[in-house]
Write a protein that holds these residues in place. Structure first.
Motif, mmCIF file in Angstrom:
data_model
loop_
_atom_site.group_PDB
_atom_site.id
_atom_site.type_symbol
_atom_site.label_atom_id
_atom_site.label_comp_id
_atom_site.label_asym_id
_atom_site.label_seq_id
_atom_site.Cartn_x
_atom_site.Cartn_y
_atom_site.Cartn_z
ATOM 1 N N ASN A 29 0.857 -1.179 0.000
ATOM 2 C CA ASN A 29 0.000 0.000 0.000
ATOM 3 C C ASN A 29 0.893 1.228 0.000
ATOM 4 O OD1 ASN A 29 -2.789 -0.961 0.197
ATOM 5 N ND2 ASN A 29 -2.049 -1.922 2.078
ATOM 6 N N VAL A 30 0.618 2.142 -0.906
ATOM 7 C CA VAL A 30 1.370 3.388 -0.977
ATOM 8 C C VAL A 30 0.376 4.535 -0.918
ATOM 9 C CG1 VAL A 30 2.928 4.802 -2.370
ATOM 10 C CG2 VAL A 30 3.205 2.315 -2.330
ATOM 11 N N ASN A 31 0.491 5.334 0.108
ATOM 12 C CA ASN A 31 -0.417 6.471 0.303
ATOM 13 C C ASN A 31 -1.879 6.049 0.226
ATOM 14 O OD1 ASN A 31 1.755 8.242 0.573
ATOM 15 N ND2 ASN A 31 1.866 8.571 -1.634
ATOM 16 N N GLY A 32 -2.184 4.899 0.801
ATOM 17 C CA GLY A 32 -3.561 4.423 0.846
ATOM 18 C C GLY A 32 -4.027 3.690 -0.402
ATOM 19 N N ALA A 33 -3.181 3.608 -1.417
ATOM 20 C CA ALA A 33 -3.543 2.909 -2.655
ATOM 21 C C ALA A 33 -2.932 1.519 -2.659
ATOM 22 C CB ALA A 33 -3.057 3.687 -3.874
ATOM 23 N N SER A 34 -3.765 0.507 -2.882
ATOM 24 C CA SER A 34 -3.294 -0.875 -2.925
ATOM 25 C C SER A 34 -2.604 -1.150 -4.254
ATOM 26 C CB SER A 34 -4.467 -1.842 -2.748
ATOM 27 O OG SER A 34 -4.010 -3.164 -2.900
ATOM 28 N N LEU A 35 -1.396 -1.680 -4.175
ATOM 29 C CA LEU A 35 -0.648 -2.031 -5.372
ATOM 30 C C LEU A 35 -0.578 -3.536 -5.587
ATOM 31 C CD1 LEU A 35 2.352 0.450 -5.028
ATOM 32 C CD2 LEU A 35 0.224 0.770 -6.297
ATOM 33 N N GLY A 36 -1.275 -4.300 -4.747
ATOM 34 C CA GLY A 36 -1.216 -5.755 -4.876
ATOM 35 C C GLY A 36 0.148 -6.260 -4.449
ATOM 36 N N MET A 37 0.708 -7.154 -5.192
ATOM 37 C CA MET A 37 2.041 -7.720 -4.978
ATOM 38 C C MET A 37 2.130 -8.683 -3.796
ATOM 39 S SD MET A 37 3.846 -6.367 -7.466
ATOM 40 C CE MET A 37 5.531 -6.654 -7.005
ATOM 41 N N GLY A 38 1.011 -9.046 -3.193
ATOM 42 C CA GLY A 38 1.051 -9.955 -2.050
ATOM 43 C C GLY A 38 1.679 -11.299 -2.400
ATOM 44 N N LEU A 39 1.300 -11.860 -3.528
ATOM 45 C CA LEU A 39 1.830 -13.164 -3.932
ATOM 46 C C LEU A 39 3.315 -13.058 -4.268
ATOM 47 C CD1 LEU A 39 1.203 -16.132 -4.495
ATOM 48 C CD2 LEU A 39 0.614 -15.477 -6.835
ATOM 49 N N THR A 40 3.690 -12.024 -4.993
ATOM 50 C CA THR A 40 5.083 -11.842 -5.399
ATOM 51 C C THR A 40 5.997 -11.659 -4.194
ATOM 52 O OG1 THR A 40 4.303 -10.798 -7.431
ATOM 53 C CG2 THR A 40 6.604 -10.460 -6.864
#
Length: 111
Positions: A29-40
């Motif tokens: 999460n960057v500045n409240g925006a989800s960027l995903g990447m959990g699996l990676t």
């Protein structure tokens, strides 16, 4: 894959919904925006034996349990697990059989 938590059978799923759930607990999460990447981010950590990564995977993969198991129940399950290495191995084996995860794992050069 199934595990037993507090006398409840919990089925773990490793498809697209799993990835979405994993993004919620392990994504960026960057500045409240989800960027995903959990699996990676989680696959390499899981492969090296990171207990938080395993707990996140178990929690995300148990999304269909009703009522859903809590993160605390997952943590307690892991803390009482007699063979954590075997649990890591089972989870990795099951996860890598998923087409969804296998594609990412290939790009990370894990398979």
């Amino acid at each position: 894959m199934k595990i037993k938590i507090k006398d409840r059978e919990v089925t773990l799923y490793f498809g697209v919904r799993f990835v979405r759930e994993l993004d919620k607990v392990a994504g960026m999460n960057v500045n409240g925006a989800s960027l995903g990447m959990g699996l990676t981010r989680t696959l390499p950590a899981l492969e090296t034996g990171d207990p938080v990564a395993l707990a996140n995977v178990l929690y995300a993969a148990s999304y269909d349990t009703n009522p859903r198991v809590s993160q605390n129940e997952i943590d307690e399950y892991m803390e009482n697990c007699k063979d954590l290495d075997k649990l890591y191995d089972r989870v990795m084996k099951e996860a890598m059989e998923s087409n969804i995860i296998k594609a990412t794992a290939k790009k990370l050069k894990m398979v």
